[in-house]
Design a protein around this motif. Structure first.
Motif, PDB file in Angstrom:
ATOM      1  N   SER A 105     -24.372 -25.281  18.200  1.00  0.00           N
ATOM      2  CA  SER A 105     -24.464 -23.830  18.096  1.00  0.00           C
ATOM      3  C   SER A 105     -23.143 -23.194  17.724  1.00  0.00           C
ATOM      4  O   SER A 105     -23.116 -22.137  17.097  1.00  0.00           O
ATOM      5  CB  SER A 105     -24.959 -23.254  19.416  1.00  0.00           C
ATOM      6  N   MET A 106     -22.041 -23.823  18.111  1.00  0.00           N
ATOM      7  CA  MET A 106     -20.761 -23.169  17.858  1.00  0.00           C
ATOM      8  C   MET A 106     -20.274 -23.369  16.433  1.00  0.00           C
ATOM      9  O   MET A 106     -19.350 -22.716  15.988  1.00  0.00           O
ATOM     10  CB  MET A 106     -19.718 -23.694  18.851  1.00  0.00           C
ATOM     11  N   THR A 107     -20.883 -24.314  15.684  1.00  0.00           N
ATOM     12  CA  THR A 107     -20.456 -24.528  14.308  1.00  0.00           C
ATOM     13  C   THR A 107     -21.089 -23.530  13.360  1.00  0.00           C
ATOM     14  O   THR A 107     -20.540 -23.211  12.321  1.00  0.00           O
ATOM     15  CB  THR A 107     -20.829 -25.953  13.855  1.00  0.00           C
ATOM     16  N   ASN A 108     -22.265 -23.032  13.727  1.00  0.00           N
ATOM     17  CA  ASN A 108     -22.922 -22.063  12.854  1.00  0.00           C
ATOM     18  C   ASN A 108     -23.816 -21.168  13.698  1.00  0.00           C
ATOM     19  O   ASN A 108     -24.971 -21.464  13.938  1.00  0.00           O
ATOM     20  CB  ASN A 108     -23.740 -22.805  11.788  1.00  0.00           C
ATOM     21  N   SER A 172     -23.477 -10.430  14.844  1.00  0.00           N
ATOM     22  CA  SER A 172     -22.038 -10.445  15.076  1.00  0.00           C
ATOM     23  C   SER A 172     -21.700 -11.521  16.088  1.00  0.00           C
ATOM     24  O   SER A 172     -22.579 -12.008  16.828  1.00  0.00           O
ATOM     25  CB  SER A 172     -21.564  -9.082  15.606  1.00  0.00           C
ATOM     26  N   THR A 173     -20.440 -11.860  16.102  1.00  0.00           N
ATOM     27  CA  THR A 173     -19.964 -12.854  17.076  1.00  0.00           C
ATOM     28  C   THR A 173     -20.144 -12.346  18.489  1.00  0.00           C
ATOM     29  O   THR A 173     -20.475 -13.102  19.406  1.00  0.00           O
ATOM     30  CB  THR A 173     -18.475 -13.161  16.817  1.00  0.00           C
ATOM     31  N   GLN A 174     -19.963 -11.036  18.683  1.00  0.00           N
ATOM     32  CA  GLN A 174     -20.097 -10.458  20.025  1.00  0.00           C
ATOM     33  C   GLN A 174     -21.531 -10.628  20.570  1.00  0.00           C
ATOM     34  O   GLN A 174     -21.723 -10.894  21.751  1.00  0.00           O
ATOM     35  CB  GLN A 174     -19.724  -8.975  20.000  1.00  0.00           C
ATOM     36  N   PHE A 176     -23.503 -13.066  19.845  1.00  0.00           N
ATOM     37  CA  PHE A 176     -23.619 -14.475  20.212  1.00  0.00           C
ATOM     38  C   PHE A 176     -22.957 -14.746  21.559  1.00  0.00           C
ATOM     39  O   PHE A 176     -23.480 -15.473  22.402  1.00  0.00           O
ATOM     40  CB  PHE A 176     -22.986 -15.325  19.107  1.00  0.00           C
ATOM     41  N   ILE A 177     -21.780 -14.121  21.750  1.00  0.00           N
ATOM     42  CA  ILE A 177     -21.077 -14.271  23.038  1.00  0.00           C
ATOM     43  C   ILE A 177     -21.910 -13.663  24.171  1.00  0.00           C
ATOM     44  O   ILE A 177     -22.048 -14.257  25.253  1.00  0.00           O
ATOM     45  CB  ILE A 177     -19.683 -13.604  22.968  1.00  0.00           C
ATOM     46  N   ASN A 178     -22.477 -12.494  23.923  1.00  0.00           N
ATOM     47  CA  ASN A 178     -23.293 -11.831  24.944  1.00  0.00           C
ATOM     48  C   ASN A 178     -24.500 -12.691  25.341  1.00  0.00           C
ATOM     49  O   ASN A 178     -24.882 -12.748  26.519  1.00  0.00           O
ATOM     50  CB  ASN A 178     -23.780 -10.476  24.448  1.00  0.00           C
ATOM     51  N   TYR A 179     -25.110 -13.343  24.368  1.00  0.00           N
ATOM     52  CA  TYR A 179     -26.250 -14.205  24.660  1.00  0.00           C
ATOM     53  C   TYR A 179     -25.839 -15.363  25.568  1.00  0.00           C
ATOM     54  O   TYR A 179     -26.538 -15.701  26.530  1.00  0.00           O
ATOM     55  CB  TYR A 179     -26.862 -14.740  23.361  1.00  0.00           C
ATOM     56  N   ASN A 180     -24.668 -15.957  25.302  1.00  0.00           N
ATOM     57  CA  ASN A 180     -24.191 -17.061  26.138  1.00  0.00           C
ATOM     58  C   ASN A 180     -23.761 -16.584  27.524  1.00  0.00           C
ATOM     59  O   ASN A 180     -23.894 -17.322  28.507  1.00  0.00           O
ATOM     60  CB  ASN A 180     -23.040 -17.788  25.437  1.00  0.00           C
ATOM     61  N   GLY A 226     -15.374 -21.684  23.144  1.00  0.00           N
ATOM     62  CA  GLY A 226     -15.337 -22.306  21.823  1.00  0.00           C
ATOM     63  C   GLY A 226     -15.539 -21.296  20.701  1.00  0.00           C
ATOM     64  O   GLY A 226     -15.041 -21.490  19.577  1.00  0.00           O
ATOM     65  N   ILE A 227     -16.285 -20.238  20.982  1.00  0.00           N
ATOM     66  CA  ILE A 227     -16.474 -19.208  19.953  1.00  0.00           C
ATOM     67  C   ILE A 227     -15.171 -18.442  19.734  1.00  0.00           C
ATOM     68  O   ILE A 227     -14.791 -18.125  18.600  1.00  0.00           O
ATOM     69  CB  ILE A 227     -17.612 -18.249  20.382  1.00  0.00           C
TER      70      ILE A 227
END
Length: 661
Positions: A105-108, A172-174, A176-180, A226-227
């Motif tokens: 997940s962190m690669t794409n 957005s990256t944010q 993705f971070i929020n989901y994790n 990692g993100i």
């Protein structure tokens, strides 16, 4: 046996505590190592990625499948619903791996294949800690369907993703971070809930689940870091954390299976002992049946009771049990069912109708996989018959003693007047021979004595004849409508003069002046004369006798109360039995055969009434006669006054010596 059970439970609890401590320590050590490794990776290039990838490729497919299988095995052993529900979580993992989706997940982040399946896993995890018992029960009761549905949904998501039919992109990256962060929070909650369960219920398996979800929580932390810092080593270590979580879970499940097998072996040993005790019991019959009344177990004693244990079949046992139940009284069955519903057990005796069989029985629920009912019973028919024979024997002995006392009493009652007759005749013979002129004077002096003793003998004979008539049903009441107040008053006043020698005051009181009821006049006279005779006999000089009448809608109450010596409390329960006297000695102060009150009782019953006694045993006695407040339909009231027979009065009072001295 109880000590052994307690020891086994303590040993199992000790083993659970040790296993829990070990698994939690391992999880803590691994967690600390991974956190330390995270800091190292942030500072340097760290480990070479190809080693970690190789490790993942070797174990990723195996671990997911083993996790699913071990969950199902553990559930079949422990029957804990949470274990089976977690097998569905690992089923989703397995399907993802089969599709070749390593968690990259962190690669794409825009090609995050696991988003739908991870949400699916989150839902199932939340179900496992939820209070929705019906939902859990539905899942567990349909195991094959549940696994197929979960696997099918996961496969469908994979197929749709491979064909680019569905696509989930984070804008957005944010995001993705929020989901994790969301996943981290969910897994933390699950970890804490299972940890609390482990402490509360002292169950080792819950600590295993808590430890594995804790490791998965670390994975989501690694993903977030990692993100922000996209180092290859951090990504690879993040992927390996998933499989470390698998390993902890699988090892923990295997340990639980080993402990469960050990406990089951001990339980089987104890169960075999209990089964032998039940099977070989020589004292009680044991039957276990389910809620459909199908017999599940019968011990040897029950089989012997119903027939030869070598010949009788299970179907025959079932038929005997069913037919026996059909012969139990419906009220008794209702009583048993009510007790079972309220408190889950019942104890008492059951009579099998038309067989003379009585069973001492205890019934209670026992809970295994299903609710069963255990019956423990013994045939006490012979014991009850023996007890009944002993009681009858004692009753016969008592009756024989009463008869002996009666004949002794009758002999005394007859001998006394006969001796007086004989003595008087001898005296008269002497006077007649020696001094004929004085014969008339001597006879005049003794004629009252002769008369009263003749009356005493006649009263005794009449009582015996009346008792016999009542016993054979020959004596029946002749009802008329009559003023009961006037009748009782006339009878009471007619004996006032007879009480004067003892200076006893006889009083009459009534609430009403006139009241017509159905009655037998002669029988009422007999009742009143007997009660008044007893009152005068046992009342001291200058005492009082009170006769009262009152009426309500149902009864007419006639009370005869004296302030005499009273009736001993210990014989008041038998005072209306035949031949019962408070003083049975032959030197008693008052004469009597002991059958007067028995006749009164029988006559009251013939008049459809009741009679009661009230006495403290020392200070007076009250007899209360209750007559039905009814009239004879179609019969005109008796207008003619009832004539009191003086001879009857003298007969009833003939055994009171003070009246004729």
């Amino acid at each position: 046996m109880n000590n052994r059970n307690i020891g086994a439970k303590k040993e199992a609890l000790k083993q659970n505590k040790i296993a829990t401590s070990i698994i939690m320590l391992i999880a803590l050590i691994i967690g600390l190592i991974y956190m330390q490794l995270l800091f190292i990776l942030l500072d340097s290039g760290g480990l070479r990625p190809n080693y970690i990838i190789m490790f993942i490729k070797i174990f990723n497919a195996v671990l997911a499948g083993v996790a699913v299988g071990s969950c199902i095995l553990c559930y079949n052993s422990t029957k804990k619903e949470e274990i089976f529900i977690l097998s569905l979580v690992h089923t989703i993992f397995f399907v993802d791996i089969v599709f070749g989706h390593v968690d990259n997940s962190m690669t794409n982040r825009n090609n995050y294949i696991f988003m739908l399946t991870s949400l699916f896993r989150v839902i199932i995890l939340l179900i496992s800690i939820s209070p929705f018992k019906k939902t859990k029960k539905l899942i567990v009761n349909n195991q094959v369907k549940s696994i197929l549905i979960v696997a099918s949904i996961s496969v469908l998501i994979g197929i749709l993703k491979i064909n680019n039919i569905i696509k989930f992109d984070f804008k957005s990256t944010q995001q993705f971070i929020n989901y994790n962060i969301f996943l981290t929070a969910i897994y933390t909650i699950v970890t804490i809930v299972y940890l609390i369960k482990s402490i509360k219920y002292k169950e080792y398996i819950y600590s295993v689940i808590s430890a594995s979800t804790f490791i998965f929580t670390l994975k989501w932390i690694y993903t977030i870091v990692g993100i922000i810092n996209p180092l290859a080593n951090i990504k690879l270590v993040s992927i390996s954390i998933t499989y470390v979580g698998f390993i902890i879970f699988i090892v923990g499940i295997i340990c639980e299976l080993i402990l469960t097998l050990k406990r089951n072996k001990e339980l089987e040993y104890e169960l075999s002992i209990f089964k032998k005790i039940a099977d070989k019991s020589r004292h009680s019959c044991v039957v276990i049946y389910d809620e459909m009344q199908n017999i599940k177990y019968t011990n040897d004693k029950a089989k012997e009771y119903w027939g030869s244990k070598d010949e009788i079949s299970e179907s025959e046992l079932q038929n005997i049990f069913t037919s026996g139940r059909d012969k139990i009284d419906e009220q008794k069955l209702d009583e048993i069912n009510n007790y079972m519903l309220k408190i889950g057990h019942w104890k008492g005796t059951i009579e099998i109708q038309d067989s003379g069989i009585t069973l001492s029985c205890s019934i209670q629920y026992i809970y295994t996989n299903n609710k069963n009912i255990v019956i423990i019973f013994n045939d006490i028919s012979e014991r009850l018959r023996t007890k009944r024979y002993l009681l009858e024997y004692e009753k016969m002995k008592n009756q024989e003693q009463i008869r002996n006392d009666f004949f002794a009493n009758i002999s005394h009652e007859l001998r006394t007047p006969v001796n007086i007759f004989y003595s008087t005749i001898q005296l008269l013979d002497v006077k007649c021979e020696n001094n004929p002129d004085d014969f008339t004077q001597v006879y005049s002096n003794h004629k009252q004595c002769l008369k009263s003793n003749c009356q005493r003998m006649l009263r005794l004979i009449n009582n015996i004849v009346d008792i016999t008539k009542i016993d054979i049903g020959f004596k029946q009441p002749k009802f008329v409508n009559y003023d009961i107040v006037r009748l009782v008053e006339d009878i009471t006043l007619s004996i006032v003069n007879y009480a004067k020698p003892k200076q006893i005051n006889i009083l009459f009181d009534t609430e009403i002046e006139e009241h017509i009821i159905k009655c037998d006049i002669d029988m009422i006279e007999r009742i009143m004369l007997n009660l008044l005779s007893n009152a005068i006999k046992f009342t001291r000089q200058k005492g009082n006798v009170l006769v009262e009448i009152s009426v309500d809608s149902q009864w007419v109450y006639i009370s005869v109360k004296d302030d005499g010596i009273g009736i001993p409390i210990e014989i008041q329960g038998t005072i209306f039995d035949r031949f019962v006297q408070s003083d049975k000695s032959l030197t008693r102060l008052n004469e009597g055969s002991g059958i007067g009150l028995s006749i009164v009782y029988s006559i009251v019953k013939l008049n459809e009434g009741e009679i009661y006694i009230d006495s403290d045993g020392e200070n007076g006695t009250e007899f209360e006669v209750l007559l039905p407040n009814k009239i004879l339909e179609g019969y005109v009231e008796e207008k003619e006054d009832y004539k009191i027979d003086v001879q009857k009065i003298e007969l009833e009072l003939s055994d009171i010596y003070e009246l004729y001295n």
